[in-house]
Structures are given as C-alpha cells and as structure tokens.
Scaffold this motif. Structure first.
Motif, short mmCIF file in Angstrom:
data_model
loop_
_atom_site.label_atom_id
_atom_site.label_comp_id
_atom_site.label_asym_id
_atom_site.label_seq_id
_atom_site.Cartn_x
_atom_site.Cartn_y
_atom_site.Cartn_z
N VAL A 84 0.85 -1.18 0.00
CA VAL A 84 0.00 0.00 0.00
C VAL A 84 0.89 1.24 0.00
O VAL A 84 1.77 1.38 0.85
N LYS A 85 0.68 2.13 -0.96
CA LYS A 85 1.46 3.35 -1.07
C LYS A 85 0.78 4.45 -0.24
O LYS A 85 -0.39 4.75 -0.46
N LEU A 86 1.51 5.03 0.67
CA LEU A 86 1.00 6.14 1.48
C LEU A 86 1.80 7.39 1.17
O LEU A 86 3.04 7.37 1.16
N ALA A 104 7.97 -2.73 7.35
CA ALA A 104 6.74 -3.07 6.62
C ALA A 104 6.98 -3.32 5.14
O ALA A 104 6.06 -3.24 4.33
N ARG A 105 8.22 -3.65 4.79
CA ARG A 105 8.56 -3.88 3.38
C ARG A 105 7.63 -4.93 2.77
O ARG A 105 7.45 -6.01 3.33
N GLY A 106 7.02 -4.57 1.64
CA GLY A 106 6.09 -5.47 0.99
C GLY A 106 4.66 -5.34 1.47
O GLY A 106 3.75 -5.90 0.88
N GLY A 137 -8.31 1.46 7.58
CA GLY A 137 -8.47 0.59 6.44
C GLY A 137 -7.26 -0.26 6.12
O GLY A 137 -7.32 -1.14 5.25
N LEU A 138 -6.15 -0.02 6.82
CA LEU A 138 -4.94 -0.82 6.59
C LEU A 138 -5.07 -2.19 7.25
O LEU A 138 -5.81 -2.36 8.22
N PRO A 139 -4.33 -3.18 6.76
CA PRO A 139 -4.26 -4.46 7.46
C PRO A 139 -3.79 -4.24 8.90
O PRO A 139 -3.00 -3.33 9.18
N LYS A 140 -4.26 -5.07 9.81
CA LYS A 140 -3.91 -4.91 11.23
C LYS A 140 -2.41 -4.96 11.45
O LYS A 140 -1.87 -4.25 12.31
N SER A 141 -1.73 -5.78 10.67
CA SER A 141 -0.27 -5.87 10.82
C SER A 141 0.41 -4.55 10.45
O SER A 141 1.39 -4.15 11.07
N ALA A 142 -0.13 -3.87 9.43
CA ALA A 142 0.41 -2.56 9.03
C ALA A 142 0.11 -1.51 10.09
O ALA A 142 0.96 -0.67 10.43
#
Length: 321
Positions: A11-13, A41-43, A230-235
């Motif tokens: 995901v690009k922020l 958070a690479r990838g 809206g990001l994955p919980k890990s992110a």
C-alpha cells in the motif's frame, strides 16, 4: 481511502512535507518514522514523502490535505491552524515549560489521554514541540528594556500577549518570511528556536541573540484516521510501534543535537552577541507569563481544567528529577 488486506502490492501512502529534506524538522519529526516503518513493513506498506509543498503549498492547509485525500499523512505546524486545534494553546503557553523535553512529554500525555480536541479525524503519529523560542534581532536587544517599541515576529497569541506586556510590538509572520522581513526593516527581530536560524536563513540577518525563552511551537505528524483504519492490522501495528513515545524520543534526540550545535556556533562567533537574561529580567518576564496563563484559564472552564492538568503533570515530572 480504504485498503484491502489482500492487496498483493504494498500500500502506497503519501506524506506531505512543506519544506526540504535538509530541514531539522524533517530530520527529527519525519525521517525516523518513515525509515523505520518502511524497513519493517517492506512489501506491506510503503510511505513516500513529498517535499517542498508538492502536495499542497500552504503550510496552514496541511491538515486539510489529509482529510481531502491529497495526502495520507502530513507534517503539521498546529499554530497555523489555530481554530482546528484550539486546545494546543496550552502547549504554547509562555513560560509554562522550561524545556523542549518537558513540553514534548506533556503534549504526548495529553494526546494519549484524548485530552485535546480537534483530532477525531486523525491518527496522531507524532506530537512534538520545539525548544522555547528566543529573540533574535538585527539591532541590539540585550535586556527587557531594549524590547520596548521593537517589532518582533511571533507565531502565537500567547507570545504576542507576552511581548505586548513587555513593551514590544508583536508581528504575526510565517517562519519562511522572517529573514526577508528583518532584512528590509519590516521587523526588528523574531521569536524562533535555534534551528530556523539555519533552516530559513535568519542568522544571516540577525546577530543579536537574547535568550529569553517564551514558548515552543507544537508540531505534529497526522494521518487520516479512515486510511489508517483501512490498513491491514499488521500494518497498523507497525505504524503505531513507531508513533507516539518512540517518535517523540527520536525527535527530541535529533532536534536537541541540532539545536546544541547551532548554539555552540553562535556563541563561538565573535561577530555575534549571545545574551542570557539577568535574574531581574527573568523575574519580570515570569510574572508576565503567569498573568497570561491565569487570564487564559479564566476565559473558560475547559481552559482552567487544561491548565490545572498540565501544571499537575509538570509537578509530578519535576518531583522525580
């Protein structure tokens, strides 16, 4: 912007920063967070910083860029958006904090406890405060008496009230305009912490440095809360890991090292005068600062409660030293 947890690509922020990648603010407030998140958070997510106002030129509009989706994250000088973050006036209160570390610690505690209004639509990445701003001038200012009638740049109402009571004429001006305004005589000097002396060329035109600390400037890195949610919980976990106290600690270490280096340079330059206020000047200034804080508190129950909360926090912090 809602993000699917199953997206194959990172995901690009987009992070909006209004100045350059050489500024102390970027190196202290933004770079440590971005580098740490991107490395872990690479990838998964990738934060790209857009410098020099590419996503929006007006420093006062940075919080709105986040809400509008032009940026996902932004570096914000909250004093430029006073109506949006009105409670931050407590962080700008003249004379309330003796150092950057005090003000940053209290600011983070207030944010963590949701004691400040204006942040419902944001996830707070970092809450920072500069060193207390001091007076830098083209003409000799070596005492409170020398302030009388002088036009001095300020960046918040508390500073303006303090200088007015001390006999000066406060002038509201963005930091990017200070050097030109001193150079052409529009103002006689400016209240700034040390780093803008270098970052914005103020030291080229100001050679008198009267080190009466008045108040710091609150700074923040804010993220759109909907985007964060809206990001994955890990992110989300990685972003939170490098936010808050972690981000504040990196800011303080980086900013303090830069400020100390600048002050050593000023003091070693024979063409400059670096002046500490006399004990009598400090007593007079502190009386003015206390009166301003009490007047602010008298204007609403909320103000009074915030001031009481901060004073209690400072008492606890100072008692453990």
């Amino acid at each position: 912007m809602l993000i699917s947890a199953s997206a194959a690509e990172p995901v690009k922020l987009k992070l909006a920063f209004p100045s350059s990648d050489r500024s102390t603010s970027y190196l202290a407030a933004v770079k440590p967070f971005v580098d740490a998140v991107n490395a872990e958070a690479r990838g998964l997510i990738d934060i790209e910083t857009y410098f020099s106002g590419v996503l929006g030129k007006d420093p006062a509009e940075q919080p709105q860029l986040v809400l509008d989706g032009a940026a996902d994250i932004a570096y914000v000088v909250t004093g430029l958006t006073r109506n949006r973050f009105a409670d931050n006036a407590i962080i700008e209160m003249p004379g309330l904090f003796t150092s950057m570390r005090e003000s940053v610690a209290v600011f983070n505690r207030l944010v963590a406890s949701n004691a400040l209004q204006g942040y419902d639509d944001y996830t707070v990445i970092g809450a920072y405060v500069t060193e207390p701003e001091t007076i830098h001038s083209k003409i000799p200012i070596t005492s409170l008496n020398d302030l009388k009638g002088k036009r001095i740049r300020v960046n918040n109402p508390g500073e303006a009230a303090a200088l007015e009571k001390l006999g000066a004429q406060p002038v509201f001006l963005q930091v990017t305009k200070i050097s030109e305004a001193i150079g052409n005589g529009r103002i006689d000097g400016a209240l700034v912490p040390p780093s803008p002396l270098v970052d914005y060329g103020v030291k080229r035109v100001a050679t008198y440095h009267y080190l009466l600390g008045i108040s710091g400037a609150p700074l923040m890195v804010l993220m759109n809360r909907k985007t964060f949610n809206g990001l994955p919980k890990s992110a989300q976990a990685i972003i939170l890991k490098y936010s808050g106290e972690w981000a504040a600690a990196r800011f303080m270490d980086t900013y303090e090292a830069a400020e100390n280096s600048i002050m050593r340079e000023l003091k070693s330059d024979p063409k400059r005068q670096v002046i500490m206020p006399s004990p009598s000047d400090l007593d007079a200034a502190n009386a003015v600062f206390a009166a301003i804080a009490n007047d602010w508190a008298s204007k609403s129950e909320r103000n009074a409660e915030l001031l009481k909360t901060v004073r209690n926090e400072l008492t606890k912090m100072r008692s453990t030293r």
